[in-house]
Design an enzyme around this catalytic site. Structure first.
Site, PDB file in Angstrom:
ATOM      1  N   THR A  25       0.837  -1.195   0.000  1.00  0.00           N
ATOM      2  CA  THR A  25       0.000   0.000   0.000  1.00  0.00           C
ATOM      3  C   THR A  25       0.875   1.248   0.000  1.00  0.00           C
ATOM      4  OG1 THR A  25      -1.965   0.983   0.963  1.00  0.00           O
ATOM      5  CG2 THR A  25      -0.397   0.001   2.513  1.00  0.00           C
ATOM      6  N   LYS A  29       3.413   1.664  -4.019  1.00  0.00           N
ATOM      7  CA  LYS A  29       2.811   0.897  -5.118  1.00  0.00           C
ATOM      8  C   LYS A  29       3.542   1.078  -6.452  1.00  0.00           C
ATOM      9  CE  LYS A  29      -1.854   0.929  -3.222  1.00  0.00           C
ATOM     10  NZ  LYS A  29      -3.168   1.590  -3.294  1.00  0.00           N
ATOM     11  N   ASN A  50      -0.330  -3.383  -6.519  1.00  0.00           N
ATOM     12  CA  ASN A  50      -0.773  -3.478  -5.116  1.00  0.00           C
ATOM     13  C   ASN A  50      -0.791  -4.920  -4.618  1.00  0.00           C
ATOM     14  OD1 ASN A  50      -3.102  -4.435  -6.402  1.00  0.00           O
ATOM     15  ND2 ASN A  50      -4.425  -3.613  -4.800  1.00  0.00           N
ATOM     16  N   ASP A  65      -6.558  -2.549  -7.721  1.00  0.00           N
ATOM     17  CA  ASP A  65      -7.213  -1.320  -7.230  1.00  0.00           C
ATOM     18  C   ASP A  65      -8.266  -0.796  -8.207  1.00  0.00           C
ATOM     19  OD1 ASP A  65      -5.985  -0.893  -4.771  1.00  0.00           O
ATOM     20  OD2 ASP A  65      -4.303   0.210  -5.655  1.00  0.00           O
ATOM     21  N   ALA A  94      -2.937   4.699  -6.508  1.00  0.00           N
ATOM     22  CA  ALA A  94      -4.366   4.383  -6.622  1.00  0.00           C
ATOM     23  C   ALA A  94      -5.005   5.203  -7.743  1.00  0.00           C
ATOM     24  CB  ALA A  94      -5.065   4.655  -5.296  1.00  0.00           C
ATOM     25  N   TYR A 186     -11.063   4.777   3.572  1.00  0.00           N
ATOM     26  CA  TYR A 186     -12.077   3.931   4.227  1.00  0.00           C
ATOM     27  C   TYR A 186     -12.020   4.027   5.747  1.00  0.00           C
ATOM     28  CZ  TYR A 186      -7.977   0.935   4.324  1.00  0.00           C
ATOM     29  OH  TYR A 186      -6.709   0.451   4.507  1.00  0.00           O
TER      30      TYR A 186
END
Ligand code: ATR
Length: 244
Positions: A25, A29, A50, A65, A94, A186
């Site tokens: 992460t 990446k 990832n 991702d 990401a 998240y």
């Protein structure tokens, strides 16, 4: 957690242990790719990894991702992404996965805005090499018109992530009710950006489903077994509740 100067030796160490693979992460990446033996074609196109699978000591990189995001969007946004204009905040690993995946899934236009403009310019140039998509990079100060021209806004920066839960990557007055606002953060499950978006009557897509779906795909790469999605969702939701 790994110090930057230890990344290579940590990856070499893992390859000598009895693991089938691992996830990477932020912020590694992109850099991890230097230390892998092989990179799958889609991850190479994205330019970020990832997920690493280890077979007979060979390390192969994948990216889940972008597909994780797309699956979450399809389930939660209630509209198809095809033909939409998308505004992406951030240009890290990401953002790369999401931008390239959306370009391959026929979005019409992608605005890319990042604190470090050069990274936004490099990503938009990579997206523009793909067919059927037009990417435009921009500075933070120029985002207003681009947001007004977008159907979907995606935050891929870490702004708003625990412990900085009162931060948002943009002023809520830039949002309008026609936007679908997605956050890949998240923790917390509902970020300040998403709370602001709801206040402005936007549809929202939180980061937790993307986390689960990218993890499920990684699990399948490592094990060749269908991921137990329900179990994974339950565990992710319970962990979020405990943190809250
Ligand atoms: P990930 O793998 O999750 O994409 P990353 O590759 O480290 O993580 O990328 C983090 C992104 O968040 C980058 O676009 C970064 O901007 P810079 O390219 O300018 O570093 C962005 N980001 C992180 N902290 C930020 C902050 N405080 N303000 C604005 N952008 C930030």
């Amino acid at each position: 957690e790994v110090e930057p100067s230890n990344l290579e030796s940590v990856v070499k160490g893992i390859s000598k242990m009895n693991f089938d693979g691992f996830n990477i992460t932020k912020p590694y990446k992109i850099e991890i790719m230097k230390y892998l033996d092989e990179v799958d074609e889609y991850a190479r196109l994205i330019g970020a990894v990832n997920t690493v699978k280890i077979s007979n000591g060979i390390l192969k990189g994948y990216n889940t991702d972008g597909t994780g995001f797309l699956r979450s969007f399809r389930e939660n946004a209630g509209v198809e992404i095809e033909g939409k204009n998308v505004f992406i905040l951030g240009s890290g690993g990401a953002a790369r996965a999401i931008a390239i995946t959306l370009a391959l899934n026929k979005v019409k236009k992608i605005y890319i805005c990042n604190r470090t403009f050069e990274k936004a310019a490099a990503l938009s140039s990579d997206v523009n090499k793909l067919v059927n998509c037009h990417a435009i990079s921009m500075e933070y100060g120029d985002m207003k018109n681009a947001i007004n021209d977008s159907h979907v806004l995606i935050n891929t920066t870490s702004l708003g992530m625990f412990p900085n839960i009162n931060e948002s990557p943009l002023n809520k007055n830039l949002l309008n009710e026609n936007l679908i606002v997605c956050d890949i953060v998240y923790n917390p499950v509902k970020t300040k950006l998403l709370n602001d978006a709801e206040e402005k009557r936007c549809k929202i897509v939180p980061g937790l489903p993307m986390l689960v779906y990218q993890g499920a795909e990684s699990f399948e790469i490592w094990t060749n077994i269908s991921a137990p999605i329900d179990v994974m969702f339950k565990a992710a939701e319970e962990a979020s509740l405990q943190r809250a």
